[in-house]
Motif scaffolding. Sequence first.
Motif, mmCIF file in Angstrom:
data_model
loop_
_atom_site.group_PDB
_atom_site.id
_atom_site.type_symbol
_atom_site.label_atom_id
_atom_site.label_comp_id
_atom_site.label_asym_id
_atom_site.label_seq_id
_atom_site.Cartn_x
_atom_site.Cartn_y
_atom_site.Cartn_z
ATOM 1 N N VAL A 48 0.844 6.243 -7.219
ATOM 2 C CA VAL A 48 -0.381 6.960 -7.540
ATOM 3 C C VAL A 48 -0.245 8.451 -7.254
ATOM 4 N N PHE A 49 0.345 8.749 -6.122
ATOM 5 C CA PHE A 49 0.502 10.146 -5.754
ATOM 6 C C PHE A 49 1.468 10.861 -6.695
ATOM 7 N N HIS A 97 0.824 -1.210 0.000
ATOM 8 C CA HIS A 97 0.000 0.000 0.000
ATOM 9 C C HIS A 97 0.860 1.262 0.000
ATOM 10 N N PHE A 98 1.992 1.218 0.666
ATOM 11 C CA PHE A 98 2.923 2.347 0.575
ATOM 12 C C PHE A 98 3.346 2.541 -0.883
ATOM 13 N N THR A 99 3.624 1.421 -1.545
ATOM 14 C CA THR A 99 4.055 1.492 -2.939
ATOM 15 C C THR A 99 2.961 2.075 -3.825
ATOM 16 N N MET A 100 1.764 1.561 -3.627
ATOM 17 C CA MET A 100 0.626 2.106 -4.358
ATOM 18 C C MET A 100 0.534 3.618 -4.148
ATOM 19 N N GLY A 101 0.743 4.040 -2.906
ATOM 20 C CA GLY A 101 0.699 5.463 -2.600
ATOM 21 C C GLY A 101 1.763 6.241 -3.334
ATOM 22 N N THR A 102 2.976 5.704 -3.336
ATOM 23 C CA THR A 102 4.070 6.390 -4.022
ATOM 24 C C THR A 102 3.743 6.592 -5.489
#
Lengths: 208, 208
Positions: free
Chosen positions: B164-165, B157-162
């Motif tokens: 996507v953001f 989820h951290f990766t997804m955040g990186t």
Amino acid sequence: MSTKNKILDAAEVLFADKGFNGTSLREITSLGEVNLAAVNYHFGSKKELIKAVMSRYMNELSPRLESALAALCQDDVQPTLNDVFSAFIGPLLHLNEFKENGTSTFLQLLGRGYTDSQGFLRWFLTTQYPDVFAHFTQAVHKAYPELSAEEMFWRLHFTMGTIVFTMSSSDALIDIAHSDFEREVDIAGVIKQVIPYVAAGVAAPIAF
Amino acid sequence: MSTKNKILDAAEVLFADKGFNGTSLREITSLGEVNLAAVNYHFGSKKELIKAVMSRYMNELSPRLESALAALCQDDVQPTLNDVFSAFIGPLLHLNEFKENGTSTFLQLLGRGYTDSQGFLRWFLTTQYPDVFAHFTQAVHKAYPELSAEEMFWRLHFTMGTIVFTMSSSDALIDIAHSDFEREVDIAGVIKQVIPYVAAGVAAPIAF
DNA sequence: ATCAAATTCAAACAGGCGTTTAAAATAGCG
DNA sequence: CGCTATTTTAAACGCCTGTTTGAATTTGAT
């Protein structure tokens, strides 16, 4: 409790939950149990209210953050990237004493501000609180001097993305973690999980 | 060009730029040069239009992504995390042939969808395209077996955040990089910068 | 060509939005 | 108390939102 603070308290909860665009003044004033016109009377406009909500947190956070980062810079020994990012923990968690769920609310607001309203909050933060950014990049450079300015630029923005995005959806993630792993997690737990991640990301070998 | 596609093409540009809440049907229909009522005639509602915009991209992306990840899983040798994340490059950049600026637009839409509209897009993606997620976690597990399910959950989820953001603000970041470092950067360049970062983040030593 | 189905169109709908107004209520000071 | 300044209030403002309507038009098969 003053009308001004009733508005700020109601606004920050709704802004964090539904974004700035997604929250109407009528929702805010009815949650805060004040008259609709009070917002424009005390703050002038919705945009100014958003700034006021963010400023209340930034004024609480930024001096603590700045001195924690300054300490790292002035220290004789070279800090690790873990040290640098860990410098955020204290100041961020202090927001929980300033206000119930303050840490989580602030980080969610930060996430909203970066994606809502086409980056006007990014402008607001970088122009109003430039010292925090300067000290931060300085501390990272001290911990990892080989990183070029350009690579640092990208990696710090990736880090910002990780933090802000994670926190803006932290409530949902904490719920999923709770039901899937039967583990209680709070915002401090998430912060402790994310620091090794971003530290390792920034410390990644330089691509060529 | 059919009315339906005119609407989809106009909608995706505006949604990516200003978010779903921030874009009105009248903006979409006037950019697409179709009648306002056409949206409700062809798609039923604004919410369904959003789903249709995302589906058009996901249906193009997901089979390619799934087979790239499946190849990693079936391979005999253990992939590195860099291999796993690099498996995204091809399918993502292929969206540029599917549509001009397709990669950037899609990732921006993904970012919008995660923060706008209180996570209904997250539900949409995980329920409509569960195989992509399953193959991805399987590939990561093969590359880094020591990582527990809970730690993997957080780090992915951290990766997804990186991702996507970063991508949802990639236009602004590319502009800054251009003016500060006098370097031309495109979306492929950003992707190549971010992969070592997220790979190192996921590969971080396990906290205790 | 005819007729029915599909599509387009202008217009209007009800409702929510941020903001403004002017009167009513309250507070603070001499 | 009396008077002024501050604050609160209900009501309305003009504008924009997503959606619906019913008639006009176009399409496609017989």
